[in-house]
Design a protein around this motif. Structure first.
Motif, short mmCIF file in Angstrom:
data_model
loop_
_atom_site.label_atom_id
_atom_site.label_comp_id
_atom_site.label_asym_id
_atom_site.label_seq_id
_atom_site.Cartn_x
_atom_site.Cartn_y
_atom_site.Cartn_z
N ARG A 1 5.92 10.50 -6.97
CA ARG A 1 7.04 10.89 -7.53
C ARG A 1 6.94 12.82 -7.00
NH1 ARG A 1 9.44 8.34 -12.81
NH2 ARG A 1 11.12 10.37 -11.98
N GLY A 2 8.84 12.65 -6.63
CA GLY A 2 9.44 14.57 -6.87
C GLY A 2 8.85 15.02 -4.83
N ARG A 3 8.65 15.92 -5.11
CA ARG A 3 9.16 16.21 -3.82
C ARG A 3 7.37 16.59 -3.28
NH1 ARG A 3 12.37 21.73 -2.35
NH2 ARG A 3 14.19 21.45 -3.56
N PRO A 4 6.90 16.40 -1.70
CA PRO A 4 5.54 16.20 -0.94
C PRO A 4 5.26 17.93 -1.28
CG PRO A 4 8.02 15.90 0.17
CD PRO A 4 8.39 16.52 -0.85
N VAL A 5 4.08 17.75 -1.39
CA VAL A 5 3.23 18.73 -1.51
C VAL A 5 3.29 19.93 -0.15
CG1 VAL A 5 1.05 20.17 -2.08
CG2 VAL A 5 1.47 17.97 -2.99
N SER A 6 3.69 21.02 -0.05
CA SER A 6 3.61 22.16 1.07
C SER A 6 2.60 22.61 0.63
CB SER A 6 4.16 22.64 0.29
OG SER A 6 5.20 24.25 1.50
N ALA B 1 1.04 -1.43 0.40
CA ALA B 1 0.21 -0.19 -0.20
C ALA B 1 0.93 1.32 0.25
CB ALA B 1 -0.90 0.28 1.31
N GLN B 2 2.20 1.22 0.84
CA GLN B 2 3.18 2.34 0.52
C GLN B 2 3.69 2.68 -0.41
OE1 GLN B 2 5.21 1.24 3.96
NE2 GLN B 2 4.23 2.55 5.54
N ILE B 3 4.09 1.87 -1.29
CA ILE B 3 4.65 1.14 -2.62
C ILE B 3 3.22 1.96 -3.90
CG2 ILE B 3 5.50 0.25 -4.50
CD1 ILE B 3 6.95 -1.80 -2.44
N VAL B 4 2.35 1.77 -3.57
CA VAL B 4 1.67 2.37 -4.25
C VAL B 4 0.87 3.13 -4.20
CG1 VAL B 4 -1.02 2.01 -5.35
CG2 VAL B 4 -0.24 -0.41 -5.01
#
Length: 76
Positions: A27-32, A20-23
């Motif tokens: 990608r990229g930076r976390p949303v701020s 579940a964590q993999i799905v």
């Protein structure tokens, strides 16, 4: 550095992710919550040289200085 490679190859410090964590991973930076705004601004060369001389994070320090100025001044 070599020790880190050995640890990685043996899985000694590898993270374990659930399917579940993999799905859910993106990608990229976390949303701020408060995203930065890209802009172009021109500074005197001496200002940039002075901040760059302070090392990594110099752009963040410029941002902090400007935010501090806003706390004590009324723009406009």
């Amino acid at each position: 550095m070599l020790q880190s490679i050995d640890e990685a190859l043996t899985g000694q410090y590898g993270r374990v992710h659930t399917p579940a964590q993999i799905v859910a991973r993106r990608r990229g930076r976390p949303v701020s919550v408060e995203p930065k705004v890209a802009t172009t601004i021109r500074f005197d060369a001496e200002v940039i040289q002075a901040f760059k001389a302070t090392g990594r994070g110099w752009q963040t320090r410029i941002n902090d200085v400007l935010k501090d100025w806003l706390r004590t001044h009324q723009p406009g």
